[in-house]
Design a protein around this motif. Structure first.
Motif, PDB file in Angstrom:
ATOM      1  N   LEU A 101       0.868  -1.166   0.000  1.00 44.91           N
ATOM      2  CA  LEU A 101       0.000   0.000   0.000  1.00 44.91           C
ATOM      3  C   LEU A 101       0.906   1.216   0.000  1.00 44.91           C
ATOM      4  O   LEU A 101       1.878   1.258   0.756  1.00 44.91           O
ATOM      5  CB  LEU A 101      -0.867  -0.023   1.260  1.00 44.91           C
ATOM      6  N   HIS A 102       0.634   2.179  -0.817  1.00 48.92           N
ATOM      7  CA  HIS A 102       1.479   3.366  -0.893  1.00 48.92           C
ATOM      8  C   HIS A 102       1.032   4.403   0.130  1.00 48.92           C
ATOM      9  O   HIS A 102      -0.075   4.934   0.040  1.00 48.92           O
ATOM     10  CB  HIS A 102       1.461   3.957  -2.303  1.00 48.92           C
ATOM     11  N   SER A 103       1.907   4.645   1.097  1.00 49.42           N
ATOM     12  CA  SER A 103       1.680   5.701   2.092  1.00 49.42           C
ATOM     13  C   SER A 103       3.048   6.080   2.661  1.00 49.42           C
ATOM     14  O   SER A 103       4.039   5.401   2.437  1.00 49.42           O
ATOM     15  CB  SER A 103       0.733   5.241   3.193  1.00 49.42           C
ATOM     16  N   ASN A 104       3.070   7.167   3.408  1.00 47.92           N
ATOM     17  CA  ASN A 104       4.341   7.675   3.923  1.00 47.92           C
ATOM     18  C   ASN A 104       4.824   6.961   5.174  1.00 47.92           C
ATOM     19  O   ASN A 104       6.004   6.968   5.470  1.00 47.92           O
ATOM     20  CB  ASN A 104       4.240   9.176   4.190  1.00 47.92           C
ATOM     21  N   ASN A 105       3.902   6.398   5.942  1.00 52.52           N
ATOM     22  CA  ASN A 105       4.298   5.681   7.151  1.00 52.52           C
ATOM     23  C   ASN A 105       3.219   4.660   7.515  1.00 52.52           C
ATOM     24  O   ASN A 105       2.178   4.583   6.852  1.00 52.52           O
ATOM     25  CB  ASN A 105       4.579   6.647   8.309  1.00 52.52           C
ATOM     26  N   ALA A 106       3.463   3.897   8.552  1.00 56.38           N
ATOM     27  CA  ALA A 106       2.564   2.811   8.913  1.00 56.38           C
ATOM     28  C   ALA A 106       1.189   3.312   9.346  1.00 56.38           C
ATOM     29  O   ALA A 106       0.168   2.783   8.912  1.00 56.38           O
ATOM     30  CB  ALA A 106       3.199   1.966  10.022  1.00 56.38           C
ATOM     31  N   SER A 107       1.140   4.336  10.178  1.00 56.86           N
ATOM     32  CA  SER A 107      -0.156   4.814  10.656  1.00 56.86           C
ATOM     33  C   SER A 107      -0.985   5.444   9.535  1.00 56.86           C
ATOM     34  O   SER A 107      -2.211   5.348   9.539  1.00 56.86           O
ATOM     35  CB  SER A 107       0.029   5.802  11.814  1.00 56.86           C
ATOM     36  N   GLU A 108      -0.319   6.028   8.565  1.00 59.23           N
ATOM     37  CA  GLU A 108      -1.041   6.592   7.425  1.00 59.23           C
ATOM     38  C   GLU A 108      -1.695   5.495   6.585  1.00 59.23           C
ATOM     39  O   GLU A 108      -2.710   5.722   5.925  1.00 59.23           O
ATOM     40  CB  GLU A 108      -0.097   7.423   6.563  1.00 59.23           C
ATOM     41  N   SER A 109      -1.138   4.299   6.621  1.00 49.27           N
ATOM     42  CA  SER A 109      -1.729   3.159   5.911  1.00 49.27           C
ATOM     43  C   SER A 109      -3.126   2.852   6.443  1.00 49.27           C
ATOM     44  O   SER A 109      -4.028   2.498   5.682  1.00 49.27           O
ATOM     45  CB  SER A 109      -0.852   1.926   6.046  1.00 49.27           C
ATOM     46  N   LEU A 110      -3.303   2.974   7.748  1.00 48.07           N
ATOM     47  CA  LEU A 110      -4.621   2.738   8.343  1.00 48.07           C
ATOM     48  C   LEU A 110      -5.630   3.766   7.828  1.00 48.07           C
ATOM     49  O   LEU A 110      -6.755   3.412   7.475  1.00 48.07           O
ATOM     50  CB  LEU A 110      -4.532   2.795   9.868  1.00 48.07           C
ATOM     51  N   THR A 111      -5.212   5.007   7.793  1.00 51.18           N
ATOM     52  CA  THR A 111      -6.080   6.057   7.274  1.00 51.18           C
ATOM     53  C   THR A 111      -6.425   5.787   5.815  1.00 51.18           C
ATOM     54  O   THR A 111      -7.564   5.970   5.386  1.00 51.18           O
ATOM     55  CB  THR A 111      -5.396   7.438   7.414  1.00 51.18           C
TER      56      THR A 111
END
Length: 174
Positions: free
Chosen positions: A4-14
């Motif tokens: 999943l493309h995101s900047n960090n792990a917590s942003e993946s949840l969002t």
């Protein structure tokens, strides 16, 4: 496993919530999120050591004056001139960096994080909860690499998407 493309792990949840995946499905099926980025390693042959500035100390949380490495990045003209003189760094060819190293953060989906997901807390609130639970953020891991003189503050700032407006000076060896 998936990406999943995101900047960090917590942003993946969002990101998953933005994709309209119900929180209960996320909390029952997800066990953890590993975020990873590559960061350039400073060239050990031609980089310079200097003390950490006030702004850099504030950004990294390291003590002001901590010795850090700074890449010696040469312009095309300087590279050409040094190559003619036989003075170009044999390891990095004047790039200032040689190789890359991964920086990571592992967000374990434990009970406090499950509750944060159910409440649909913000990315920052989820990250704060995760750090309280023992997660080492990518930035914190990168700061360790700066302290060990493996990479630079400017590299960490680039990779962690922080708009750090530092005046980072580089000097060249004579």
């Amino acid at each position: 496993f998936t990406t999943l493309h995101s900047n960090n792990a917590s942003e993946s949840l969002t990101r998953l919530l933005d994709m309209e995946i119900p929180p209960y499905k996320i909390t029952t099926s997800l066990r953890g999120i590993l975020a990873q980025r590559l960061i350039r390693k400073v060239c050990p042959s031609c980089s310079n050591e200097r003390p950490l500035s006030d702004a850099e100390a504030e950004y990294t949380g390291l003590r002001r004056g901590t010795p850090v490495r700074v890449a010696t990045c040469l312009s095309a003209v300087e590279k050409s001139q040094r190559k003619k003189e036989g003075m170009l760094c044999s390891r990095c060819s004047g790039a200032g960096y040689k190789g890359r190293i991964g920086i990571y953060e592992l967000l374990e989906i434990n009970i406090p994080i499950r509750n944060a997901i159910k409440k649909q807390l913000s990315t920052q609130e989820i990250e704060d909860n995760a750090v309280e639970e023992g997660m080492i953020s990518m930035k914190a891991y990168g700061v360790e690499l700066i302290e060990k003189q493996i990479t630079t503050v400017s590299e960490l700032s680039k990779v962690c998407n922080n708009n750090l407006s530092l005046k980072i000076t580089t000097s060249t060896k004579d």
